[in-house]
Enzyme design. Sequence first.
Site, PDB file in Angstrom:
ATOM      1  N   SER A 195       0.845  -1.189   0.000  1.00 20.81           N
ATOM      2  CA  SER A 195       0.000   0.000   0.000  1.00 20.81           C
ATOM      3  C   SER A 195       0.887   1.249   0.000  1.00 20.81           C
ATOM      4  O   SER A 195       1.743   1.383  -0.873  1.00 20.81           O
ATOM      5  CB  SER A 195      -0.940  -0.054   1.205  1.00 20.81           C
ATOM      6  N   ASP A 413      -8.976  -4.568  -5.950  1.00 17.42           N
ATOM      7  CA  ASP A 413      -8.548  -3.487  -5.066  1.00 17.42           C
ATOM      8  C   ASP A 413      -8.780  -2.149  -5.759  1.00 17.42           C
ATOM      9  O   ASP A 413      -8.229  -1.915  -6.840  1.00 17.42           O
ATOM     10  CB  ASP A 413      -7.061  -3.658  -4.745  1.00 17.42           C
ATOM     11  N   HIS A 438      -6.375  -5.916  -1.782  1.00 20.52           N
ATOM     12  CA  HIS A 438      -5.295  -5.041  -1.341  1.00 20.52           C
ATOM     13  C   HIS A 438      -4.238  -5.820  -0.552  1.00 20.52           C
ATOM     14  O   HIS A 438      -4.527  -6.384   0.503  1.00 20.52           O
ATOM     15  CB  HIS A 438      -5.901  -3.932  -0.475  1.00 20.52           C
TER      16      HIS A 438
END
Length: 480
Positions: A195, A413, A438
């Site tokens: 991320s 995602d 994710h």
Amino acid sequence: MATRGPRIQAPWHLPWLFFLCSVTCVLCVSPSKVPRLGVREITMEKLKLQSLASSHQKFRTFYYNQTLDHFNYRPESYKTFQHRYVLSFKHWRGPNTMAPIFVYLGEESSLNDDLGYIGILSDNAARFGALQVYIEHRFYGESIPFVSREEALKDANLRGYFSSAQTLADYAEVILHIKRKYSADSSPVIVFGGSYGGMLAAWFRLKYPHVALGALASSAPVLYFDNITPSNGYYTVVTKDFKESNGLSILQKKFNTCKPLEAAAELKNFLDSLFSVAAQYDRPPRYPVDLVCKGIDSAPEGSDVLDRIFSGVAAYFGKKPCYNLDAFFSAETLDGWSWQTCSELVIPIGRGSNDTMFPADPFDLKEYIEECKRTFGVPPRPHWITTYYGGHHFKEVLRRFGSNIIFSNGLRDPYSSGGVLENISDSILAVYTTKGAHCMDLLPATIGDPEWVVLQRNIEIEIINGWILKYYQDLLENSI
């Protein structure tokens, strides 16, 4: 990769969906409400994964005297603070074998959570004989300079040192310190991040190629800056995920909240987060999108719209005496993320009038700037990320001077809309799955993992293995 199988269409869903969207405004995408990145979804699954990943690890915690300001030579720049990092020597073959060092770059949360939740290092350390390193991000967890987190964020001068560039320099100092301390100068370093941490991993390889041999950047939306990606990209994917699952969507009142609502916006923001988080972390074994949608669909016959939506909330969280509207992320993460998105991480997420299941809410830079000024007294710098790290003409530039980066994504995602989804060169590679969510590839491997995520992880590890073998070959050739 194969997509999830088709589902029976329920034609009454769409009229309800349009009704909900027409009567409700969910979320103004302001700096404090930019969908948080992060590796984790806050659920009971998190606790199980933490137990699974950390049960057999022998973690040792250390503190490095970290430089406050790496880029200035004023007297206060030389101040140091205690910067936490954690090591596991369990599988390390030692410096004499030039065994690699796997480094996880912490993101916008305490390192405590990452130690149990990140599995890709521990799952593969034995194969490579690798030393495992986990480094905390400055201004999170225990790595806050001098004062408490609350005091640090209120101090306009101190929080000026809270930036990605300072953080990357921190990582470089800690890694080089570890290599000196354990006489591991010839051990190749691979950095991992997910991320926002995935963005840091990619940027670290570009900024510090002499420190890291390669990087795995999982679910890293490095192209969601400075209008490179359409602003509605995130919510377009959220919409696609829920359309594929035939769910109702969104909205309003009588939700058994744990504390009285002071404004309708609290509930609206909560529901926006629920649907966005469900889509962003739509991964096995829970598949949150399906969970929410089945809850909505299983509401008793005759239930009104709000009762059906509440059934989806209850399905996601389980039966509780009441429902906490602040359930998704810790105050530490939200406060820190608010500053980061109000300074340099300006992700221009917005929605048009007819392009998502959410009401229109286009990104408005002027309003964004004004809110940041009201909150922190300074305007954001929307062009700084692409100035400092690049992004425009990404393929052409990285093809010429970049190498050894894996950009991994799951197309379910929403942040994959700002990710790198095609190979750029022979060593800057995109590895993605159509079903993935994710940062799913970073989680601990389990027996029940679907074949497509097992394949994704195997591809990533084989690429990394190739980098390390090439490194050893180069060392051998240079020593002859």
